[in-house]
Design an enzyme around this catalytic site. Structure first.
Site, PDB file in Angstrom:
ATOM      1  N   HIS A  40       0.801  -1.233   0.000  1.00  0.00           N
ATOM      2  CA  HIS A  40       0.000   0.000   0.000  1.00  0.00           C
ATOM      3  C   HIS A  40       0.833   1.284   0.000  1.00  0.00           C
ATOM      4  CE1 HIS A  40       1.165   0.177   4.162  1.00  0.00           C
ATOM      5  NE2 HIS A  40       0.592   1.346   4.294  1.00  0.00           N
TER       6      HIS A  40
HETATM    7  N1  UDP Z   1      -3.959  -4.574   8.869  1.00  0.00           N
HETATM    8  C1  UDP Z   1      -5.226  -5.082   9.056  1.00  0.00           C
HETATM    9  N2  UDP Z   1      -5.908  -5.534   7.973  1.00  0.00           N
HETATM   10  C2  UDP Z   1      -5.407  -5.515   6.696  1.00  0.00           C
HETATM   11  C3  UDP Z   1      -4.090  -4.991   6.522  1.00  0.00           C
HETATM   12  C4  UDP Z   1      -3.404  -4.515   7.628  1.00  0.00           C
HETATM   13  O1  UDP Z   1      -5.714  -5.139  10.178  1.00  0.00           O
HETATM   14  O2  UDP Z   1      -6.082  -5.923   5.765  1.00  0.00           O
HETATM   15  C5  UDP Z   1      -3.223  -4.090  10.040  1.00  0.00           C
HETATM   16  C6  UDP Z   1      -1.880  -4.726  10.206  1.00  0.00           C
HETATM   17  O3  UDP Z   1      -1.994  -5.944  10.875  1.00  0.00           O
HETATM   18  C7  UDP Z   1      -1.125  -3.674  10.993  1.00  0.00           C
HETATM   19  C8  UDP Z   1      -1.711  -2.390  10.478  1.00  0.00           C
HETATM   20  O4  UDP Z   1      -2.945  -2.724   9.868  1.00  0.00           O
HETATM   21  O5  UDP Z   1      -1.420  -3.759  12.369  1.00  0.00           O
HETATM   22  C9  UDP Z   1      -0.742  -1.814   9.493  1.00  0.00           C
HETATM   23  O6  UDP Z   1      -1.341  -0.877   8.763  1.00  0.00           O
HETATM   24  P1  UDP Z   1      -0.784  -0.371   7.354  1.00  0.00           P
HETATM   25  O7  UDP Z   1      -0.046  -1.470   6.695  1.00  0.00           O
HETATM   26  O8  UDP Z   1      -1.927   0.259   6.679  1.00  0.00           O
HETATM   27  O9  UDP Z   1       0.192   0.819   7.787  1.00  0.00           O
HETATM   28  P2  UDP Z   1       1.709   0.936   8.181  1.00  0.00           P
HETATM   29  O10 UDP Z   1       2.005  -0.044   9.259  1.00  0.00           O
HETATM   30  O11 UDP Z   1       2.526   0.715   6.958  1.00  0.00           O
HETATM   31  O12 UDP Z   1       1.839   2.334   8.689  1.00  0.00           O
END
Ligand code: UDP
Length: 360
Positions: free
Chosen positions: A205
């Protein structure tokens, strides 16, 4: 009574803030009143509502409905709307999480009104100034009164930027995501989905991948190859899904199962049961480690360098061959997952106590 306004707006922030909100409600609701402001950055059912329902945390007190805009317009509108809330509520503290536009807007709004600011996940650096997240975290750190660092590396990053000469409180709090994983692990839920035994869990993403068609196509070419050996389960962020469909990059099939984003409890189930993880997410790199899984990081660098240094994670970027080779190399790694890199589930407590005991 200390009044705190928590600013959240994106999926990972709902999970992080849940840890602190739950700690306040269960342990010190007579000392702290928390008001939750949802900026609206992520607003649909499976990117927002499901986290409040599943994690059993209070619904936001304010919903600002700022979304679908360019970075500047989004941050600007959030700044204006958060400022109005702060003027109305007059909190003692503003609490921000991570590195999104909501984080930066909350931080700016607070400090322009001379309200104390605490930043959870401070000190992280990718050293890639092309990432919007890097800008947001650097600027937020610089104006925070308390910087809650998840790791020793985060503290070292701040020191190397001269933070010893800045009058801010820098604390190693541990990582809120570790607390969340420990607490919600027992509540994990099987998604309504049939998957093969050795499936690979993948998420994509980050703007650096989604906004660059060459990178995105190369990642999907690698996934296609890997899917000959392992079924790939891909809960796809709406932004990625739109781009993938628009550009005909891949068609959902049994080997590459594209599904809608899942809730956190389903995500934990997938993490527990997958063979390994491939992701450009920050949070998921750590969650792979929490649940004893190796990870290929689909970026050119990571903020979570301790995972790479300890062979839990390989950085593979977006190059097809590098990703395929990385998947093979993972099979040869055998690190000990018992290592304590992110605290022991006391981060929520550390954060709340530091705010209660803060002396200017
Ligand atoms: N997550 C979730 N469902 C999904 C994809 C991600 O619950 O379909 C959770 C994941 O387990 C983690 C968080 O969302 O706890 C991460 O979010 P994201 O990847 O959007 O953001 P980043 O961590 O890169 O800031």
């Amino acid at each position: 009574m200390i009044k705190i306004i928590t600013i959240i707006g994106a999926r990972p922030q709902f999970i992080k803030a849940a840890v602190v909100s739950r700690y306040i409600l269960e342990n010190c609701s007579s000392a702290i009143k928390e008001i939750i402001v949802h900026t609206g950055q992520h607003y649909d059912a499976n990117m927002s509502d499901i986290f409040f329902e599943q994690m059993d945390i209070p619904k936001p007190d304010y919903f600002l409905n700022v979304n679908g805009l360019s970075h500047g317009a989004m941050t600007g509108q959030m700044l204006e709307k958060i400022e109005a809330v702060l003027i109305n509520e007059k909190p003692d503290w503003v609490l921000v999480y991570g590195d999104t536009n909501s984080t930066l807007a909350g931080a700016l709004a607070a400090k322009k009104l001379h309200i104390k600011l605490a930043h959870v996940e401070a000190g992280l650096r990718s050293f890639n100034m092309a990432m919007p997240e890097e800008i947001n975290r650097i600027l937020t750190d610089r104006i925070s009164d308390i910087l809650f660092c998840p790791t020793d590396q985060a503290i070292a990053n701040l020191k190397s930027e001269g933070y010893q000469n800045i009058s801010a409180t820098i604390l190693k709090s541990g990582d809120v995501m570790q607390d969340a994983a420990l607490y919600y692990s027992t509540k994990s839920q099987k998604p309504e989905l049939s998957v093969s035994e050795n499936f690979v869990l993948c998420t994509i993403h980050r703007a650096e991948n989604t906004d660059n068609l060459d990178r995105l196509k190369s990642i999907f070419a690698a996934l296609s190859e890997i899917s000959k050996l392992h079924q790939v389960v891909l809960p796809l962020h709406p932004r990625t899904k739109n781009i993938v469909i628009k550009n005909n990059i891949i068609i959902d099939n049994e080997n590459i199962k594209i599904i809608d984003p899942v809730g956190y409890l389903e995500m934990i189930h997938l993490l527990k049961n997958c063979q390994f993880v491939m992701t450009d997410s920050g949070g998921l790199q750590k969650e792979a480690f929490f649940f004893g899984k190796l990870c290929l990081t689909l970026r050119d660098e990571t903020e979570w360098v301790e995972l790479v240094e300890n062979s839990f994670n390989i950085i593979v970027g977006s190059n097809r061959e590098k990703i395929i080779n990385g998947a093979e190399k993972l099979q040869t790694l055998n690190p000990k997952f018992e290592k304590n890199l992110y605290g022991q589930g006391k981060t929520g407590e550390n954060i709340v106590n530091a705010i209660i005991n803060y002396k200017n």
